[in-house]
Design a protein around this motif. Structure first.
Motif, PDB file in Angstrom:
ATOM      1  N   SER A 157      -1.881   2.957  18.730  1.00  0.00           N
ATOM      2  CA  SER A 157      -2.102   2.576  19.751  1.00  0.00           C
ATOM      3  C   SER A 157      -1.604   1.007  18.966  1.00  0.00           C
ATOM      4  N   SER A 158      -0.661   0.720  19.432  1.00  0.00           N
ATOM      5  CA  SER A 158       0.253  -0.237  19.283  1.00  0.00           C
ATOM      6  C   SER A 158      -0.118  -2.016  18.824  1.00  0.00           C
ATOM      7  N   ALA A 159      -1.532  -2.224  19.245  1.00  0.00           N
ATOM      8  CA  ALA A 159      -2.893  -3.447  19.785  1.00  0.00           C
ATOM      9  C   ALA A 159      -2.061  -4.675  18.481  1.00  0.00           C
ATOM     10  N   ALA A 160      -1.940  -5.839  18.835  1.00  0.00           N
ATOM     11  CA  ALA A 160      -1.911  -6.764  18.057  1.00  0.00           C
ATOM     12  C   ALA A 160      -2.642  -6.945  17.354  1.00  0.00           C
ATOM     13  N   SER A 161      -2.565  -7.760  16.574  1.00  0.00           N
ATOM     14  CA  SER A 161      -3.672  -8.676  15.820  1.00  0.00           C
ATOM     15  C   SER A 161      -3.453  -9.805  15.900  1.00  0.00           C
ATOM     16  N   GLY A 162      -4.964 -10.400  14.844  1.00  0.00           N
ATOM     17  CA  GLY A 162      -4.285 -11.759  15.642  1.00  0.00           C
ATOM     18  C   GLY A 162      -4.689 -12.742  14.112  1.00  0.00           C
ATOM     19  N   TRP A 163      -3.509 -11.731  12.786  1.00  0.00           N
ATOM     20  CA  TRP A 163      -3.539 -12.545  11.824  1.00  0.00           C
ATOM     21  C   TRP A 163      -2.842 -13.435  12.167  1.00  0.00           C
ATOM     22  N   ALA A 164      -2.780 -14.748  11.864  1.00  0.00           N
ATOM     23  CA  ALA A 164      -1.393 -15.761  11.210  1.00  0.00           C
ATOM     24  C   ALA A 164      -0.822 -15.641  10.294  1.00  0.00           C
ATOM     25  N   ALA A 165       0.201 -15.105   9.955  1.00  0.00           N
ATOM     26  CA  ALA A 165       1.249 -15.159   8.844  1.00  0.00           C
ATOM     27  C   ALA A 165       2.628 -14.826   9.594  1.00  0.00           C
ATOM     28  N   SER A 166       3.659 -15.506   8.696  1.00  0.00           N
ATOM     29  CA  SER A 166       5.263 -15.460   8.571  1.00  0.00           C
ATOM     30  C   SER A 166       5.457 -14.158   7.925  1.00  0.00           C
ATOM     31  N   THR A 167       5.340 -12.971   7.280  1.00  0.00           N
ATOM     32  CA  THR A 167       5.655 -12.530   6.438  1.00  0.00           C
ATOM     33  C   THR A 167       4.693 -11.377   5.910  1.00  0.00           C
ATOM     34  N   ALA A 168       5.156 -10.351   6.188  1.00  0.00           N
ATOM     35  CA  ALA A 168       3.874  -8.982   5.739  1.00  0.00           C
ATOM     36  C   ALA A 168       4.765  -8.023   4.910  1.00  0.00           C
ATOM     37  N   LEU A 169       4.505  -8.183   3.738  1.00  0.00           N
ATOM     38  CA  LEU A 169       5.352  -7.656   2.726  1.00  0.00           C
ATOM     39  C   LEU A 169       4.295  -6.261   2.680  1.00  0.00           C
ATOM     40  N   VAL A 170       4.928  -4.733   2.544  1.00  0.00           N
ATOM     41  CA  VAL A 170       4.798  -3.721   2.180  1.00  0.00           C
ATOM     42  C   VAL A 170       4.926  -2.598   1.369  1.00  0.00           C
ATOM     43  N   ILE A 171       4.279  -2.023   0.804  1.00  0.00           N
ATOM     44  CA  ILE A 171       4.593  -1.422   0.055  1.00  0.00           C
ATOM     45  C   ILE A 171       4.252   0.079   0.023  1.00  0.00           C
ATOM     46  N   GLY A 172       4.554   1.079  -0.722  1.00  0.00           N
ATOM     47  CA  GLY A 172       4.386   2.817   1.001  1.00  0.00           C
ATOM     48  C   GLY A 172       3.320   3.120  -0.484  1.00  0.00           C
ATOM     49  N   GLY A 173       3.374   4.774  -0.403  1.00  0.00           N
ATOM     50  CA  GLY A 173       3.039   5.497  -1.521  1.00  0.00           C
ATOM     51  C   GLY A 173       3.838   6.027  -2.368  1.00  0.00           C
ATOM     52  N   ILE A 174       3.120   7.191  -2.964  1.00  0.00           N
ATOM     53  CA  ILE A 174       4.198   8.205  -3.567  1.00  0.00           C
ATOM     54  C   ILE A 174       4.402   8.870  -2.390  1.00  0.00           C
ATOM     55  N   GLY A 175       6.340   8.745  -3.287  1.00  0.00           N
ATOM     56  CA  GLY A 175       7.293   9.498  -2.402  1.00  0.00           C
ATOM     57  C   GLY A 175       7.728   8.755  -1.575  1.00  0.00           C
ATOM     58  N   THR A 176       7.334   7.635  -1.656  1.00  0.00           N
ATOM     59  CA  THR A 176       7.589   6.303  -0.316  1.00  0.00           C
ATOM     60  C   THR A 176       8.291   5.214  -1.039  1.00  0.00           C
ATOM     61  N   PRO A 177       9.419   5.322  -1.420  1.00  0.00           N
ATOM     62  CA  PRO A 177      10.065   4.022  -2.160  1.00  0.00           C
ATOM     63  C   PRO A 177      10.737   2.789  -1.308  1.00  0.00           C
ATOM     64  N   THR A 178      10.455   3.247   0.329  1.00  0.00           N
ATOM     65  CA  THR A 178      10.662   2.183   1.108  1.00  0.00           C
ATOM     66  C   THR A 178      10.207   2.790   2.457  1.00  0.00           C
ATOM     67  N   MET A 179      10.427   1.888   3.019  1.00  0.00           N
ATOM     68  CA  MET A 179       9.561   2.244   4.482  1.00  0.00           C
ATOM     69  C   MET A 179      10.470   1.712   5.437  1.00  0.00           C
ATOM     70  N   HIS A 180      10.604   2.773   6.426  1.00  0.00           N
ATOM     71  CA  HIS A 180      11.867   2.225   8.056  1.00  0.00           C
ATOM     72  C   HIS A 180      10.483   1.193   8.336  1.00  0.00           C
ATOM     73  N   ASP A 181      10.948   0.549   8.776  1.00  0.00           N
ATOM     74  CA  ASP A 181      10.516  -1.089  10.346  1.00  0.00           C
ATOM     75  C   ASP A 181       9.977  -0.362  11.183  1.00  0.00           C
ATOM     76  N   LEU A 182       9.822   1.021  11.741  1.00  0.00           N
ATOM     77  CA  LEU A 182       9.665   0.983  12.860  1.00  0.00           C
ATOM     78  C   LEU A 182       7.940   1.729  12.788  1.00  0.00           C
ATOM     79  N   VAL A 183       7.932   1.993  11.503  1.00  0.00           N
ATOM     80  CA  VAL A 183       6.630   3.237  10.510  1.00  0.00           C
ATOM     81  C   VAL A 183       5.227   1.460   9.989  1.00  0.00           C
TER      82      VAL A 183
END
Length: 423
Positions: free
Chosen positions: A20-46
């Motif tokens: 499900s892609s239900a949106a949250s009510g978080w107030a944020a202008s930017t989300a910084l995401v850092i993945g796990g081992i084997g994932t040096p960068t993450m695709h925006d769709l993920v």
């Protein structure tokens, strides 16, 4: 496995993109995401599908880092500790840039409810935790109203991690408890995830086997769980000494990972779950003494703690001054006499009551004796009646015998007369 917190964060992510892609009510202008081992960068769709689509309506940015853990990811790779060090540098720079993009007023205060949200996944959450540790010791750290943090499957936030610092030379990383900070933090953990929810009682081998299976079936799906669907009993909030809140979300497992790995165990799932849950201190029963804190006060105690409004008698404002003076001098007042008379009357009443009780007891004894005499008389009457009946029976038998004798003589006489007549 527990200390490494190694996960293929991106390799299996594609299989859960339909969450499900239900949106949250978080107030944020930017989300910084850092993945796990084997994932040096993450695709925006993920990233848009993470946490049930909570980040779908905000600007998303993937924070690059080595995401290596020698020897598990390759003999020539960086150790986990070295990868985390690089991740700390890159994440800190990304946070500074994101904070600079927030809308502010002329005094530098953030407006429009904008905020930066930092999300760490699996081993990437270790990078986030280390950044929080550095911020706790930095007097120039960002304002807590401008940034918040989310860690998913953070292996350093388990009950099994004690207060001591544990350095692992293989991973080149020191595990230690999470720091206390002024920042609000969300901690998301999948139930039975072997990387982040290892059994507290590790000697329960069934629970350990289930946790190992959980690292396969629970670890990655936890990253895409919708937090709005987590049961209330699986959510806890803690506020530390610095005022920062930590909200824990425990994502319940629909099935035991061990049963998912070995479907033949399905008939025993309830039994296995009962055994496995005993390995986690969160499932321990509430101490029996806790309910007593809300128990009713015993009557004897209630008498001693009654409120003044209930027991205290209002002062008699019309009491004569002479009586007050008498009380002060220790003399007996009319009210004292009344009390004494009442007490005396009470003693007399008690004595009278005892006399009445004695009288009643005496009457009861007389009645009992009368009943015994009546019973004896009845028994004697029955005996006399029986004797009379016996005598009557004997007379009756005697009369019948006499009658039979008379009848026999009569018959003999008749027979003789008949013989004579015949002759």
């Amino acid at each position: 496995m527990r200390k490494a917190s190694v996960a293929c964060g991106g390799a299996l992510a594609a299989v859960v993109l339909g969450v499900s892609s239900a949106a949250s009510g978080w107030a944020a202008s930017t989300a910084l995401v850092i993945g796990g081992i084997g994932t040096p960068t993450m695709h925006d769709l993920v990233m848009s599908q993470l946490l049930g689509g909570a980040l779908s309506d905000v600007e998303r940015e993937s924070v690059d880092w080595p995401a290596e853990a020698r020897p598990y990811t390759g003999a020539d790779d960086l150790t986990l500790g070295a990868s985390i060090d690089v991740g700390i540098t890159n994440l800190s720079a990304a946070i500074d840039a994101a904070l600079a993009r927030l809308s502010r007023d002329e005094d530098g205060n953030v407006i429009n409810g904008e905020r930066v949200t930092v999300v760490g996944l699996s081993a990437g959450s270790l990078v986030v935790t280390e950044v929080l540790r550095l911020a706790a010791a930095d007097p120039e750290a960002p304002d807590e109203r401008e940034i918040n943090f989310v860690v998913v499957a953070d292996s350093s936030r388990q009950e099994i991690i004690d207060d001591a610092e544990n350095y692992n030379p293989v991973y080149d990383y020191t595990y230690r408890p999470a720091p206390e900070t002024v920042y609000d933090t969300i901690v998301v953990t999948g139930e039975y995830d072997g990387f982040a929810d290892f059994p507290d009682r590790w000697w329960n081998l069934t629970a350990v086997a289930n946790a190992m299976a959980g690292s396969i079936f629970v670890h990655i799906p936890t990253m895409f769980a919708d937090l709005t669907e987590v049961p209330a009993e699986n959510i806890t909030v803690e506020v530390n000494s610095k005022g920062g809140s930590t909200t824990h979300y425990l994502i319940p497992a629909a099935r035991l990972p061990l049963v998912q790995l070995f479907p033949s165990l399905a008939p025993r799932e309830a039994e296995l779950k009962a055994s496995i849950d005993k390995a986690y201190t969160r499932n321990d029963p509430v101490p029996s003494w806790l309910p007593s804190t809300t128990a009713d006060v015993p009557e004897a105690v209630e008498d001693t703690v009654a409120t003044p409004a209930e027991d205290a008698q209002p002062a008699d404002e019309t009491q004569p001054a002479e009586e007050e003076a008498a009380v002060a001098d220790g003399e007996t007042t009319e009210s004292d006499v009344t009390v004494e008379e009442t007490v005396a009357g009470s003693d007399d009443a008690d004595e009278s009551s005892r006399d009445d009780d004695d009288a009643v007891s005496s009457r009861e004894d007389d009645d009992a004796a009368s009943e015994r005499d009546a019973d004896d008389d009845a028994a004697d009457a029955d005996t006399d009646q029986t004797a009379d009946n016996d005598r009557a029976v004997k007379r009756d038998k005697s009369d019948r015998g006499t009658k039979r004798g008379s009848d026999s003589d009569a018959d003999k006489s008749t027979s003789t007369d008949s013989a004579d007549s015949s002759d």
